[in-house]
Each structure stands twice: as structure tokens, then as C-alpha cells.
Write a protein that holds these residues in place. Structure first.
Motif, PDB file in Angstrom:
ATOM      1  N   LEU A  39      54.815  42.543  21.814  1.00 58.16           N
ATOM      2  CA  LEU A  39      54.833  42.574  20.358  1.00 58.16           C
ATOM      3  C   LEU A  39      53.448  42.990  19.883  1.00 58.16           C
ATOM      4  CD1 LEU A  39      56.659  39.169  19.723  1.00 58.16           C
ATOM      5  CD2 LEU A  39      57.693  41.442  19.620  1.00 58.16           C
ATOM      6  N   VAL A  75      59.375  30.923  19.474  1.00 55.83           N
ATOM      7  CA  VAL A  75      59.427  32.307  18.998  1.00 55.83           C
ATOM      8  C   VAL A  75      60.594  32.381  18.031  1.00 55.83           C
ATOM      9  CG1 VAL A  75      59.708  34.738  19.608  1.00 55.83           C
ATOM     10  CG2 VAL A  75      58.534  33.188  21.198  1.00 55.83           C
ATOM     11  N   THR A  76      60.300  32.707  16.759  1.00 57.20           N
ATOM     12  CA  THR A  76      61.331  32.642  15.740  1.00 57.20           C
ATOM     13  C   THR A  76      61.113  33.752  14.713  1.00 57.20           C
ATOM     14  OG1 THR A  76      62.402  31.166  14.141  1.00 57.20           O
ATOM     15  CG2 THR A  76      60.007  31.033  14.310  1.00 57.20           C
ATOM     16  N   ASP A  77      61.976  33.788  13.714  1.00 59.12           N
ATOM     17  CA  ASP A  77      61.815  34.756  12.630  1.00 59.12           C
ATOM     18  C   ASP A  77      60.621  34.381  11.761  1.00 59.12           C
ATOM     19  OD1 ASP A  77      64.111  36.027  13.498  1.00 59.12           O
ATOM     20  OD2 ASP A  77      65.419  34.920  12.138  1.00 59.12           O
ATOM     21  N   LYS A 146      58.533  41.046  11.910  1.00 56.34           N
ATOM     22  CA  LYS A 146      59.510  40.050  11.491  1.00 56.34           C
ATOM     23  C   LYS A 146      59.585  38.853  12.436  1.00 56.34           C
ATOM     24  CE  LYS A 146      62.442  43.499   9.210  1.00 56.34           C
ATOM     25  NZ  LYS A 146      63.808  44.096   9.142  1.00 56.34           N
ATOM     26  N   THR A 147      58.624  38.763  13.379  1.00 58.89           N
ATOM     27  CA  THR A 147      58.641  37.709  14.395  1.00 58.89           C
ATOM     28  C   THR A 147      57.465  36.770  14.224  1.00 58.89           C
ATOM     29  OG1 THR A 147      59.718  39.212  15.966  1.00 58.89           O
ATOM     30  CG2 THR A 147      58.698  37.240  16.881  1.00 58.89           C
TER      31      THR A 147
END
Length: 353
Positions: A39, A75-77, A146-147
Motif C-alpha cells: 500500500l 486493517v480496515t476501511d 481508502k484503507t
């Protein structure tokens, strides 16, 4: 913890080399990588430590091209409500005081300072004690597009670590030598353990062996120039397990298959003295000797300023990877990672027949 996810904030000197260093270090310590996700400049690695998670501190202490390493919790939105939920989830796991460090990439809806304040306030209201100067735990928060990645820092590289060892500050200096970060990274690409021996057959001022020795690796160095051997000896004086000798890389004084790793930066022919008929013949003969003394299954890393893959193939090595680093307009360093494998022996046998 036998299995976990770790985040590596990669340095920006090169696109591929920092990630390659991380992967090589996991191989060095026998950990099994179960998943990779990149990322931006954050590399997420799901890893099974194979029962040796106690090696984490030794692993992170070796790293050269990652600024920060975190143990990932979630790890999420990148959604404020989900971030709040996950922050509250990790608050019981914090032992002692804390601070929050946030970083935002590619998302204009968030600001790092505002994130640090809001997350810090959440934890404070949960009864966790904040200490911005000397916290026991640093909570790290990344917003990447978006992470959202949330975790705690397990390693943070000191800004002074490499600056204190820049080449011109050493007792002996010669132009064109590697910076300490790059020297350490290529040693790590060799996948060599502290219990093993590393050889540099073109030792020069000793920069590669300096980084290897500081990681607890036994070091051997050879150079054809007496002044280089003496100068490198001065640069490496503080290290214990280092042996230097005057010699020719084309005729190494070691038995067949006796060395566990070889990392070297041969002369490029500009400001260095070349012993041999030509630079190509020097590379060819040296690579043949490097192949002879290296143990089967082990790695060698060599730097060149021009393509030498054909010479590497001729020596019998398998080229695992090639990386390029632009030094200036007229010079690009090529880093070749090579392996002496069973297949290598088979190829040589077929050629000899």
C-alpha cells in the motif's frame, strides 16, 4: 506470537530494493511469508515465524531501507466510525503510557495532526496514560487511500544511525564508496546469518564489512592494494570478528565451497586500479573464483556499473534478481543477487560435457 502481520514503512530511495530486503531477511531467519500487500510505501507481510518470534528484535535491528516497522492490529476501511471502533478494541492491550503517530497518503479527507489528537483523546478517555516525550507504546496509524492500518511500533530507525557512519567521516576514505544504508541492504540481500562468514573479495575501504560486522556477522576481506587493506583495517578496528588480507580476487586463498556468503563492489575502472588485462576479464575470473569458494545453496551479491549478467551466467550462478540505482546522470549501479544451486552445478556439468 507465531503468526502475525507486520507493516514496513519503506524508504523512498528505490522502488523495489527496500521490499526485496524485507523478504530476504525473512528468508534469512527461516520465517514463512504467507501473504504480501503493498500500500503505497507500506509493505504488509503476513508471516509465520516457525516458532521463533523471539528473533523479531534481531531481525528489525538489521533492516536498512525501512523507516518504521509495526505489529499490525487491524486493517480496515478509512472510515471514522470504523477507526474509532478499532482504536477502542486495542486500548486494553496497551501496557504503560502511549503516544499516537499518524501518517496520511492519498486521502485529502484526513490530516495527520487531527488524527493523532482524536485517537489520542479516545485512548485517554479509556484510562490509558499519554506520554508524548517517552511513551512505552507508540500507536501507529496509516491512512492510505481508502484503507486504514492500525498497529504499534516495534522498530523505528534512528535518523543518526547511518549519518554517523557516512564514508568521509571514517579514518580512511576513498571516493565512490557505497553509502552505509545501501551497503547494509545488500548484505541483507545475501541472506546471511550472524553465525556465518561473509567474504568481500574487493574490500576497498571496508564499508560492506563494516555494516556486516555491526550485525554480528564474521567478516573476511581481500584487496589487491596494500593501502586499501591498511585503510580498511583502520575503518574496521572497532569490530571483533574481521580478518583482512592482501590478495587477488582472481585467485582466492580459500577451499572449494567454504564461504557462506559473498558481497562485493568491484572496481568500475574510473578511479580504481584494475589488476588484470581488462575489466571484463577481471569480472570473469573473479566471478569464477566467487562461485568456487561459495557453498552450494548460498547467495552472492555483486555491484556493477554495466550489465554483467552474461559473465554471471558463465560463472555458473543463477541470477535471482537485478536492481538498478541511479547514482548520477552518467552512472547507474546494478545490483545482482546470485545463487549457487544444484541447478548451477548441473548446467556447468552439461557445459563441460
Amino acid at each position: 506470537m507465531l503468526t502475525g502481520i507486520y507493516g514496513f514503512e519503506l524508504s523512498g530511495e528505490d522502488e523495489k530494493l527496500p521490499e526485496a530486503e524485507v523478504i530476504a531477511l525473512f528468508e534469512t531467519y527461516g520465517a514463512k511469508i504467507k501473504g504480501l500487500n503493498r500500500l503505497n510505501r507500506l509493505l504488509l507481510v503476513e508471516v509465520d515465524w516457525q516458532g521463533r518470534s523471539d528473533l523479531l528484535s534481531e531481525f528489525t535491528a538489521r533492516i536498512a531501507l525501512s523507516h518504521v516497522v509495526i505489529e499490525v492490529s487491524e486493517v480496515t476501511d478509512a472510515d471514522p466510525d470504523k477507526i474509532k471502533k478499532n482504536v477502542l478494541k486495542i486500548s486494553p492491550m496497551i501496557r504503560g503510557s502511549y503516544a499516537v503517530d499518524a501518517k496520511v497518503w492519498n486521502n485529502p479527507s484526513f490530516r495527520s495532526v487531527e488524527l493523532e489528537r482524536s485517537v489520542g483523546a479516545l485512548l485517554y478517555h479509556e484510562g490509558v496514560w499519554v506520554d508524548l516525550k517517552n511513551p512505552d507504546v507508540i500507536i501507529k496509524l496509516y491512512i492510505i487511500g481508502k484503507t486504514c492500518v492500525l498497529g504499534k511500533i516495534v522498530y523505528k530507525r534512528s535518523k543518526r544511525e547511518f549519518s554517523e557512519r557516512i564514508p568521509h567521516l571514517r579514518p580512511f576514505f576513498s571516493p565512490g564508496v557505497l553509502k552505509p544504508q545501501l551497503a547494509r541492504a545488500i548484505v541483507n540481500l545475501c541472506c546471511i546469518k550472524p553465525s556465518q562468514r561473509l567474504l568481500d573479495p574487493f574490500v576497498g575501504t571496508g564499508g560492506i564489512l563494516l555494516e556486516a560486522g555491526l550485525m554480528g556477522i564474521a567478516c573476511l576481506g581481500i584487496d589487491v592494494q596494500e593501502r586499501m587493506v591498511l585503510g580498511a583495517s583502520n575503518n574496521l578496528e572497532a569490530l571483533d570478528d574481521v580478518n583482512l588480507m592482501l590478495g587477488d580476487a582472481r585467485s582466492l586463498p580459500f577451499k572449494n565451497s567454504s564461504i557462506e556468503g559473498i558481497v562485493t563492489d568491484p572496481p568500475y575502472g574510473r578511479s580504481s586500479r584494475i589488476k588484470g588485462d581488462s575489466l571484463d576479464s577481471l569480472y570473469r575470473d573473479a566471478l569464477s573464483e566467487i562461485f568456487r569458494v561459495l557453498k552450494s545453496g548460498c547467495y552472492a551479491v555483486i555491484i556493477a556499473d554495466k550489465p554483467v549478467s552474461e559473465l554471471i551466467d558463465l560463472a555458473g550462478f543463477l541470477v535471482i534478481a537485478e536492481y538498478r540505482i541511479r547514482v548520477h546522470r552518467s552512472m547507474t549501479r546494478r545490483i545482482y543477487v546470485m545463487k549457487k544451486s544444484i541447478r548451477s552445478k548441473t548446467i556447468l556439468s552439461e557445459i563441460s560435457v
